[in-house]
Motif scaffolding. Structure first.
Motif, PDB file in Angstrom:
ATOM      1  N   PRO C  41       0.799  -1.236   0.000  1.00 45.90           N
ATOM      2  CA  PRO C  41       0.000   0.000   0.000  1.00 45.90           C
ATOM      3  C   PRO C  41       0.827   1.280   0.000  1.00 45.90           C
ATOM      4  O   PRO C  41       0.244   2.362   0.000  1.00 45.90           O
ATOM      5  N   LEU C  42       2.142   1.146   0.000  1.00 48.46           N
ATOM      6  CA  LEU C  42       2.994   2.323   0.216  1.00 48.46           C
ATOM      7  C   LEU C  42       3.600   2.819  -1.086  1.00 48.46           C
ATOM      8  O   LEU C  42       4.200   2.049  -1.834  1.00 48.46           O
ATOM      9  N   PRO C  44       6.277   5.025  -3.499  1.00 46.00           N
ATOM     10  CA  PRO C  44       7.726   5.226  -3.395  1.00 46.00           C
ATOM     11  C   PRO C  44       8.077   6.345  -2.415  1.00 46.00           C
ATOM     12  O   PRO C  44       9.053   6.234  -1.668  1.00 46.00           O
ATOM     13  N   GLU C  45       7.306   7.406  -2.395  1.00 44.18           N
ATOM     14  CA  GLU C  45       7.575   8.498  -1.448  1.00 44.18           C
ATOM     15  C   GLU C  45       7.438   7.999  -0.013  1.00 44.18           C
ATOM     16  O   GLU C  45       8.296   8.269   0.840  1.00 44.18           O
ATOM     17  N   ASP C  46       6.365   7.259   0.282  1.00 45.37           N
ATOM     18  CA  ASP C  46       6.174   6.720   1.634  1.00 45.37           C
ATOM     19  C   ASP C  46       7.368   5.860   2.050  1.00 45.37           C
ATOM     20  O   ASP C  46       7.776   5.866   3.208  1.00 45.37           O
ATOM     21  N   LYS C  59      11.750   1.159   2.342  1.00 42.18           N
ATOM     22  CA  LYS C  59      12.627   0.543   1.344  1.00 42.18           C
ATOM     23  C   LYS C  59      13.950   0.119   1.957  1.00 42.18           C
ATOM     24  O   LYS C  59      14.584  -0.828   1.492  1.00 42.18           O
ATOM     25  N   LEU C 170       3.404   8.242   8.802  1.00 45.16           N
ATOM     26  CA  LEU C 170       2.091   8.761   8.417  1.00 45.16           C
ATOM     27  C   LEU C 170       1.508   9.657   9.510  1.00 45.16           C
ATOM     28  O   LEU C 170       0.790  10.624   9.228  1.00 45.16           O
ATOM     29  N   PRO C 177      -2.728  10.663   6.901  1.00 41.26           N
ATOM     30  CA  PRO C 177      -3.214   9.644   5.967  1.00 41.26           C
ATOM     31  C   PRO C 177      -3.259   8.256   6.613  1.00 41.26           C
ATOM     32  O   PRO C 177      -2.637   7.999   7.640  1.00 41.26           O
ATOM     33  N   ALA C 178      -4.009   7.358   6.004  1.00 41.75           N
ATOM     34  CA  ALA C 178      -4.114   5.975   6.475  1.00 41.75           C
ATOM     35  C   ALA C 178      -3.152   5.081   5.697  1.00 41.75           C
ATOM     36  O   ALA C 178      -2.897   5.297   4.517  1.00 41.75           O
TER      37      ALA C 178
END
Lengths: 447, 447, 447, 447
Positions: C41-42, C44-46, C59, C170, C177-178
């Motif tokens: 659910p993540l 690349p930025e997350d 990562k 998050l 955000p979820a």
């Protein structure tokens, strides 16, 4: 460093001070003695403490000024001189890279030794050797005149620093002790401020910088021309009462009045008044060298940073004067280029000032525009070299030049500036966040 | 706090000390006087400086221990007592939240006032009031016996802290001054260390913690049972010579010997030897309270952190002893549960120690296993409550309990621990990075 | 590291896993695949951001766990294996000093490259090589079984860390955000908590530590005896409702409830509720991996530091259990020494948990005492070696041993702990100020 | 802010840009599109990272410039406009106190959301609304012309910042990745530097500041007179080869060359070469946006702080030019007051520059004195207001004025400055320690 144009300190000293040996010897002892007078009310504990990196312990000031004469005068010019203690060069060098390594400034308060008594002996030993060197009419006395002159002005600067620093030391103490009680001097009383006016100046090309033969620091030279636009400058200083209005009007809460860097500090350090103002149940107290007392609305605002001075001026619809503006008007208002030691005590600190209330900026006497003798006055000018500036050769060249960035110029002189140490061309400088000097402001506007 | 099981300090004091009024008064003055003896070689400047947050100024120790008697004994129990100065409660409370707010610990060195003379007067005034309170046989004397007992042990702890702290103050000074010169006491000489052995213990259920009627702190109770596995512990301390071998073998450069947190400090602070070791051209000097001198390989290793002690033990193929292991063996080696003040000076500091070389851990005399009187000994045990531990009710309950995390236990006692202040059940504690206590180690292994 | 007593990881693996090659290969892919499920659910930025030094980017977790297999299995045991990228050893080594230098932990979030796509390729390449290595019945497969087992448990630990860390990433975002929406799983509902009781234990000598043949980390060994005093422990966890009572009663404002170090943090960081609690106009919200929502008073208290857990227990007139107390009771309550992957989802996270509400600790189902599957439970025990503990030889010996100071033990397992990764002998550990793990508490008392 | 004397931005825009609606719309899309061109080589991960407080993530730059148009143009002037996301005002306000609170600058890299895709949608939505607003010949288009002009120059400033920042992001990565490969553009070759000379100027009263109708920022006004002493300024920039000589001669080790503040940084940060220089076994590499490569001695020295530039000038027996000196000579050397977008690519970055080697300062082509298009050039002038300076009313008045302390002025423009964004009157400014801009120097001397 004493210099005019391309004449070196040594050359000038030879020229201008010949035959002054005895006078210089007298002045040497007078200036040195005044440092001891200033230290006299302070216990060994008081003289040891350092309350922030900017502050130096009293005993360090007393030793450092002594080291200055030992290093720059006795060691090179006094035949057979043996240094008092070889370790002192490391401990009491302030910032002279050329002279060698030194103890870190923020750690001066970690040193209990040498103690006050030993530093007293150090001062005595150096004074004795200097006394022998300064025999009137001798070659050696003539050779060192310029350097001794520099050393004395250096010591006067440290006399003021000593008072700034001990004020901080005593003020952070929850007991709020006094340095010494004030007595109001007889016959001086505050005048009504109603006569304050705008002093107009039509602009044009003007000359600024040191003129004449007297002593000056290298940063006051060379004298040069500057082009000014028309402007006006106030005949009086901003007062504590003015500052209360600024506080009441939300000056410390309105970001658009402030430089961005200043606003960041206001928030981080929660500034809400000048340094040494203490919020009390029924108004503001002010911490003086005689302890806390209520604010007098007629006394000059003091202990404000450049950020605060700049924000205040913007709030007042004015601006700070440029240093050249300040200088040319100050000359026209009857201030001699050199404010001599013989001037009344309002223009500097001496024994009379110590006995009176000279340790805190007073409301102006009638007719006194307070260019000198009350507070240093922030200008809008960043501190930089005058066109054609050349620092002295050698270690004393580090005196001023290497600080010519990140600082703002202040002009005039404060109640704690030693008498005889003020000039219309004098350039004092501090970083824009500094509040512990005795600094205030006077306003200017474009015309 | 003195406590055994559910008996409170006050109750126990009444029971165990009845009729001891005069003895207590004598002991009060002896202990209080010894603090002054320790301060005597120190100038006002020495007594004012704080060189790191852990260090307190000498004059603060002298005032804080006085405040302890004033706050916990005189104020509640001496009818009509008026505090010496109301501001002192703020300045000299160390960490008693229950008693009120206090001056921040890292800023103790910023205070020049009250000075040494005024603190001397404070001590005198409190001692005078205590002397009147402690009249033998009176009710009031009986009521306060437990608290006075606590106050005296508290003062003894600060006597050791005073020496630890002034050692740091003098050591960071580039002049490396001495606290006082050492004289070797007559008739004591180091014994050959050849007799050192492993002392074996078969494990099993053992009892640890304070036993009997004498004074102890609350953290030594309740006495309880612990299950041990078989182990052995050394009859001698790790020496400076042992430590040199560790250094030479690269002990400070090999990460696998170290706890992760310890290795981070080794790198960040560039540790390469114990605190107060000074690398010289031809070997190592060690900074003592008599100034720097060459290391004696037979003297106990001292001023090592728990991280270093743990790494050394790993390097040696051993481990640190658990505190229960240390205690049960110490008792079997002829150390009485209470090491009384009458014990020889090797087991603690007194006037004789001051006159001799008692301010630095000495090589062992023949047959001395140095459980006491040389260095505190790190254990593998994190500092925590004994099963069933209950702190005292009220402010004195803050004495020990609230520090029971992030610390390691040390056992024994050091050359600077006052005579009469040691016990086999005594639990000293410091964070694992602390090096300025007089701390060393002895090794243990599993069997 | 897998070890029991003196049997090494390699030896044990050979013994216990012979013939399990295919099973291991299947488990390898299942565990590795679950990491990818968690990352799915993540963006690349997350996966790039690091919000505090304790947090690692997603990562980085994905790459580091891959590097573990590459370094400890493929490089030494896979003939002809060429590392994917020589620079990765520097970038993705976490703390293995023996293996070489590495990128500083607090700077993991400064690296945009290698990106998410490249790390996906890295995982694929290593998985392919591992797949070839793990052919059932081969010598090479048998040789590496113990290390692969270790690598899989290591990856499961990082699965939990990944969720802890992304929750922080998050949560600091003002958009809140979820991570993924929760669906309540069918058929599970909270039971009334009225049945919670004290579980009594009579004390005595008990055995703790890992028993049997299954995998464990080295810090769970050797199994050994401990002597306990009588005590009782709660059959339920402290709830959010309990915590609200603590807050309402001023728990965060009363210094006597706190360890001294904890109180300093409460003040410095202005703690007034657990991490991730958000004060709203009409009560408290709680930040979950599905975003913020109102607190359910029946859900277990979570994201409290050891300092808070300890203060809460003191406020409640109780204490935290010792780790041995927790373990012996947990075994008697029907928790098998190994909580197998086949256990219901309440005891750990798997695909079912991801689909349901397994990412947040739920109120207990009827009869569930929540020893596992809800929150990690702080104990009173500092983290240290068991008697006779020996870390593994070589780099994997750095896995646990070097952290055995300045940490407190947690027991049980959380909703985000992967299924099959829990044991009654499992010792989790964090510094006492850590709040971002899923940590709560259950109470104990002396009897 | 666009302003000349007392004419406001809005008034001027109406006057000077009437009928330019379509041109402005075209320019709007060209400038906005170029930002996207610059972002195109960057992955979502690259666009997310912040490597020091001065650096902003690429995606933040893209959002912030969009927020500028939304806040200052669309919200007040576009009837019925609804903001894209109400949370963005908090996230993407840089420093406008008047507009409201905002996310802390050093934490921009902690935000993974909104992601690159969402920010792309934000840009699209704002561009669509702007496109509708900017219909040629309409009243509304005329009303916003001045603000759109300002927004476009603002975006061009951020284009340069984006490149400065991503250079830092890639350079701290141990993999040293390239932003994009360079191709040398056809037909450009470096000329021999032999023709460099001193350009003499006789001094006197000169006029500086923006003249004419074109756009400028408020800090370039009002145009005013300055009195100069005779001086000379070099026709070429200091080169990397010159800098190597400075390094070799010990420039970074000689304190007397440095300002005191600068020397403190040299020691604290261990500067020994410009930022992005990498010491290799056989000389120096330089990190470019195409990755590391050997230094070309003919390329301009770049990425030096003001402290370094000032020290270099002192070492060379010269000084930095004052900003007025730079400006009056630049005009006489054929640089038009406005360096128009149609000028050759050497004077700014455009698509051709991206395709060629425009991302790194090149050695000069024959006859090119490099006043523009290579590096920003430090001056001796502290950044302050021109005499009579008045910032714009309202939030855009925060654009420049509040930074007028603690900064030094740079003149000219760099290879990464967008084409059409340079002027002889342009005043760039950075703190004296900043090295990550593309900054170099040219020398001056007194005559």
């Amino acid at each position: 460093m004493p210099t005019t144009g391309t004449t070196s300190a040594t050359e000038r000293a030879t020229t201008t001070s010949a035959g002054d040996g005895d006078d210089l010897r007298v002045r040497y002892h007078r200036v040195r003695g005044f440092t001891e007078d200033l230290s006299e009310p302070l216990s060994p504990e008081d003289q040891t403490v350092q309350t922030m990196p900017d502050v130096s312990p009293t005993k360090w000031h007393r030793a450092h000024t002594t080291w200055f004469f030992e290093t720059f005068v006795l060691a090179p010019y006094r035949r057979g001189y043996t240094e008092f203690d070889p370790a002192y060069a490391f401990l009491f060098n302030s910032y002279y890279e050329t002279v060698g390594p030194r103890h870190a400034r923020p750690q001066r308060g970690l040193l209990s030794r040498p103690g006050v008594a030993e530093i007293g002996q150090y001062r005595g030993a150096v004074d004795h050797a200097m006394d022998q060197l300064l025999v009137a009419g001798t070659d050696q006395a003539a050779r060192v005149t310029g350097l001794v002159e520099l050393g004395l002005h250096h010591e006067q600067q440290h006399q003021e620093l000593l008072l700034m620093d001990i004020k901080h030391v005593l003020a952070v103490n929850p007991l709020h002790p006094a340095y010494r009680p004030f007595e109001r001097p007889p016959g001086i009383e505050a005048g009504p401020n109603g006569g304050a006016t705008w002093i107009e100046h039509g602009g044009g090309v003007v000359s600024v910088g040191h003129a004449g033969d007297g002593f000056c620091f290298d940063n006051e030279t060379p004298r040069h021309e500057v082009l000014l636009s028309p402007f006006a400058i106030r005949s009086n200083l901003v007062t504590a009462g003015d500052w209360l209005a600024f506080i009441t009007d939300g000056g410390y809460r309105e970001p658009t009045l402030w430089m961005s860097d200043g606003w960041a500090i206001v928030q981080a350090q929660e500034w809400e008044a000048p340094e040494y103002w203490i919020r009390a149940d029924d108004g503001w107290l002010i911490q003086t060298l005689a302890g806390p007392r209520p604010i007098d609305p007629d006394e000059p605002a003091c202990h404000v940073s450049w950020y605060e001075a700049d924000a205040f001026a913007r709030w007042a619809g004015c601006r700070l004067p440029a240093e050249a503006e300040w200088e040319v008007v100050a000359v026209t208002r009857g201030n001699p280029p050199l404010v001599a030691p013989e001037a009344p005590s309002a223009t500097g600190l001496d024994d009379a000032g110590l006995a009176g209330s000279g340790l805190h900026p007073a409301p102006p006497a009638p007719g006194d525009e307070q260019w000198f003798g009350a507070v240093w006055q922030w200008t809008s000018s960043p501190y930089g070299p005058y066109p054609g500036f050349q620092p002295e050769v050698g270690a004393v060249g580090e005196y001023n030049g290497k600080f010519m960035v990140n600082q703002q110029v202040l002009r005039g002189g404060a109640c704690v500036t030693p008498a005889g140490h003020s000039r219309t061309s004098y350039r004092n400088f501090f970083p824009p966040a500094a509040r512990w000097p005795f600094c205030g402001l006077r306003l200017a506007v474009d015309r």
